[in-house]
Motif scaffolding. Sequence first.
Motif, PDB file in Angstrom:
ATOM      1  N   GLU A 125       0.823  -1.208   0.000  1.00 21.40           N
ATOM      2  CA  GLU A 125       0.000   0.000   0.000  1.00 21.40           C
ATOM      3  C   GLU A 125       0.858   1.259   0.000  1.00 21.40           C
ATOM      4  O   GLU A 125       1.989   1.262   0.458  1.00 21.40           O
ATOM      5  N   ARG A 126       0.270   2.339  -0.500  1.00 20.74           N
ATOM      6  CA  ARG A 126       0.939   3.641  -0.501  1.00 20.74           C
ATOM      7  C   ARG A 126       0.606   4.363   0.796  1.00 20.74           C
ATOM      8  O   ARG A 126      -0.558   4.592   1.116  1.00 20.74           O
ATOM      9  N   HIS A 127       1.617   4.718   1.561  1.00 21.01           N
ATOM     10  CA  HIS A 127       1.406   5.368   2.856  1.00 21.01           C
ATOM     11  C   HIS A 127       1.946   6.793   2.908  1.00 21.01           C
ATOM     12  O   HIS A 127       1.591   7.551   3.804  1.00 21.01           O
ATOM     13  N   ILE A 128       2.821   7.130   1.985  1.00 25.61           N
ATOM     14  CA  ILE A 128       3.435   8.458   1.941  1.00 25.61           C
ATOM     15  C   ILE A 128       3.195   9.026   0.550  1.00 25.61           C
ATOM     16  O   ILE A 128       3.364   8.318  -0.449  1.00 25.61           O
ATOM     17  N   ASP A 129       2.804  10.270   0.478  1.00 29.09           N
ATOM     18  CA  ASP A 129       2.485  10.905  -0.799  1.00 29.09           C
ATOM     19  C   ASP A 129       3.538  11.966  -1.111  1.00 29.09           C
ATOM     20  O   ASP A 129       3.352  13.143  -0.786  1.00 29.09           O
ATOM     21  N   PRO A 130       4.639  11.583  -1.753  1.00 30.98           N
ATOM     22  CA  PRO A 130       5.718  12.549  -2.001  1.00 30.98           C
ATOM     23  C   PRO A 130       5.432  13.381  -3.248  1.00 30.98           C
ATOM     24  O   PRO A 130       4.562  13.027  -4.056  1.00 30.98           O
ATOM     25  N   PRO A 131       6.162  14.466  -3.442  1.00 33.72           N
ATOM     26  CA  PRO A 131       6.067  15.204  -4.705  1.00 33.72           C
ATOM     27  C   PRO A 131       6.480  14.307  -5.871  1.00 33.72           C
ATOM     28  O   PRO A 131       7.232  13.343  -5.686  1.00 33.72           O
ATOM     29  N   GLU A 132       6.016  14.630  -7.042  1.00 34.88           N
ATOM     30  CA  GLU A 132       6.364  13.828  -8.216  1.00 34.88           C
ATOM     31  C   GLU A 132       7.880  13.790  -8.400  1.00 34.88           C
ATOM     32  O   GLU A 132       8.549  14.821  -8.374  1.00 34.88           O
ATOM     33  N   GLY A 133       8.401  12.593  -8.552  1.00 32.21           N
ATOM     34  CA  GLY A 133       9.829  12.427  -8.765  1.00 32.21           C
ATOM     35  C   GLY A 133      10.646  12.291  -7.502  1.00 32.21           C
ATOM     36  O   GLY A 133      11.852  12.011  -7.563  1.00 32.21           O
ATOM     37  N   ALA A 134      10.021  12.500  -6.344  1.00 34.57           N
ATOM     38  CA  ALA A 134      10.765  12.419  -5.088  1.00 34.57           C
ATOM     39  C   ALA A 134      10.922  10.965  -4.653  1.00 34.57           C
ATOM     40  O   ALA A 134      10.092  10.112  -4.967  1.00 34.57           O
ATOM     41  N   GLU A 135      11.986  10.708  -3.927  1.00 34.56           N
ATOM     42  CA  GLU A 135      12.244   9.379  -3.385  1.00 34.56           C
ATOM     43  C   GLU A 135      11.601   9.233  -2.013  1.00 34.56           C
ATOM     44  O   GLU A 135      11.616  10.168  -1.209  1.00 34.56           O
ATOM     45  N   ASN A 182      19.556   5.189  -8.492  1.00 35.82           N
ATOM     46  CA  ASN A 182      18.280   5.079  -7.793  1.00 35.82           C
ATOM     47  C   ASN A 182      18.405   3.979  -6.748  1.00 35.82           C
ATOM     48  O   ASN A 182      18.715   2.832  -7.066  1.00 35.82           O
ATOM     49  N   CYS A 183      18.171   4.333  -5.499  1.00 38.37           N
ATOM     50  CA  CYS A 183      18.283   3.359  -4.414  1.00 38.37           C
ATOM     51  C   CYS A 183      17.564   3.924  -3.202  1.00 38.37           C
ATOM     52  O   CYS A 183      17.963   4.957  -2.669  1.00 38.37           O
ATOM     53  N   SER A 184      16.513   3.255  -2.752  1.00 33.63           N
ATOM     54  CA  SER A 184      15.716   3.761  -1.634  1.00 33.63           C
ATOM     55  C   SER A 184      16.179   3.222  -0.283  1.00 33.63           C
ATOM     56  O   SER A 184      15.588   3.548   0.741  1.00 33.63           O
ATOM     57  N   VAL A 185      17.236   2.406  -0.277  1.00 29.97           N
ATOM     58  CA  VAL A 185      17.721   1.778   0.954  1.00 29.97           C
ATOM     59  C   VAL A 185      18.969   2.509   1.445  1.00 29.97           C
ATOM     60  O   VAL A 185      19.988   2.545   0.742  1.00 29.97           O
ATOM     61  N   PRO A 186      18.945   3.095   2.622  1.00 25.80           N
ATOM     62  CA  PRO A 186      20.138   3.757   3.158  1.00 25.80           C
ATOM     63  C   PRO A 186      21.310   2.784   3.252  1.00 25.80           C
ATOM     64  O   PRO A 186      21.118   1.591   3.530  1.00 25.80           O
ATOM     65  N   GLU A 187      22.497   3.280   2.986  1.00 24.91           N
ATOM     66  CA  GLU A 187      23.751   2.537   3.117  1.00 24.91           C
ATOM     67  C   GLU A 187      23.996   1.527   2.002  1.00 24.91           C
ATOM     68  O   GLU A 187      25.108   1.008   1.869  1.00 24.91           O
ATOM     69  N   ASP A 223      34.216  10.953  -8.349  1.00 24.32           N
ATOM     70  CA  ASP A 223      34.327  12.292  -7.787  1.00 24.32           C
ATOM     71  C   ASP A 223      33.089  12.665  -6.991  1.00 24.32           C
ATOM     72  O   ASP A 223      33.146  13.560  -6.139  1.00 24.32           O
ATOM     73  N   ALA A 224      31.986  12.000  -7.262  1.00 23.68           N
ATOM     74  CA  ALA A 224      30.738  12.228  -6.522  1.00 23.68           C
ATOM     75  C   ALA A 224      29.917  10.950  -6.558  1.00 23.68           C
ATOM     76  O   ALA A 224      29.934  10.221  -7.540  1.00 23.68           O
ATOM     77  N   VAL A 225      29.231  10.692  -5.461  1.00 25.03           N
ATOM     78  CA  VAL A 225      28.299   9.564  -5.388  1.00 25.03           C
ATOM     79  C   VAL A 225      26.936  10.131  -5.008  1.00 25.03           C
ATOM     80  O   VAL A 225      26.779  10.706  -3.924  1.00 25.03           O
ATOM     81  N   VAL A 226      25.986   9.977  -5.903  1.00 28.48           N
ATOM     82  CA  VAL A 226      24.637  10.520  -5.701  1.00 28.48           C
ATOM     83  C   VAL A 226      23.644   9.365  -5.717  1.00 28.48           C
ATOM     84  O   VAL A 226      23.539   8.649  -6.706  1.00 28.48           O
ATOM     85  N   SER A 227      22.937   9.193  -4.613  1.00 29.80           N
ATOM     86  CA  SER A 227      21.872   8.185  -4.553  1.00 29.80           C
ATOM     87  C   SER A 227      20.548   8.896  -4.356  1.00 29.80           C
ATOM     88  O   SER A 227      20.491   9.988  -3.790  1.00 29.80           O
ATOM     89  N   SER A 228      19.486   8.255  -4.803  1.00 31.01           N
ATOM     90  CA  SER A 228      18.171   8.892  -4.663  1.00 31.01           C
ATOM     91  C   SER A 228      17.779   9.019  -3.198  1.00 31.01           C
ATOM     92  O   SER A 228      17.158  10.010  -2.803  1.00 31.01           O
ATOM     93  N   VAL A 229      18.155   8.043  -2.371  1.00 29.09           N
ATOM     94  CA  VAL A 229      17.823   8.148  -0.952  1.00 29.09           C
ATOM     95  C   VAL A 229      18.597   9.271  -0.288  1.00 29.09           C
ATOM     96  O   VAL A 229      18.152   9.850   0.705  1.00 29.09           O
ATOM     97  N   GLY A 230      19.738   9.614  -0.862  1.00 31.94           N
ATOM     98  CA  GLY A 230      20.538  10.689  -0.303  1.00 31.94           C
ATOM     99  C   GLY A 230      20.117  12.069  -0.764  1.00 31.94           C
ATOM    100  O   GLY A 230      20.085  13.021   0.023  1.00 31.94           O
TER     101      GLY A 230
END
Length: 209
Positions: free
Chosen positions: A47-57, A116-121, A138-145
């Motif tokens: 089920e969907r429990h959180i309603d984030p903005p479009e594109g948000a993780e 894209n990764c919703s799991v921390p660490e 030079d940079a590490v960018v994750s969606s959860v971050g």
Amino acid sequence: MAVSFDLFGTLVERVDSGGDDPAARVAAELAARDVAVPDDWADAYRERHIDPPEGAEVPLPAHASAALSSRGVETPNNAARRAVVAAFDPEVRTRDGAVEAVAAAREVGPVALCSNCSVPELVGRTLVRSELSRDDFDAVVSSVGCGWRKPAAEMFETTATRLGVDPAALVHVGDDPRTDGGIEALGGRFVDVDDVPLPELPDELGWTG
């Protein structure tokens, strides 16, 4: 020119045998931490429990906590986060040509990981267990971050900013046109590893002298 690489399915593949049911994996780790898993946990997890903005993780621990809360279950001591991190603790295989492709990209400009990764660490743990390392980027960018998921422009903009370039100067290498291909909306270039395998990437893009 700057280059960013997707991680899962592009540079590494998961090889663990934890099963394909994420709800069951999380449930097992919750139970191991004495959390009372609801009988209808599979339904709650879907089920969907959180309603984030479009594109948000939505970080997976936040989703798991909200799913439990919807069934009246509390998760003290950060149990949901610890359970999620443990449930997806990775075993990975570095894909053929990944190390060489990243090294070749570094010869022509700054390089980032854009995953894209919703799991921390999980991204960090994956790098530790792969043939790559954090120092290769030079940079590490994750969606959860960063709070946004590809194809959201914000994630590519964050990646470009951390590399010190305009998004239009970014070449993004990935395996999913639906998500990784989002760079094209910003004027950058998407390279699909299904079309250009990693071992061929340096020659195809002129990264070798």
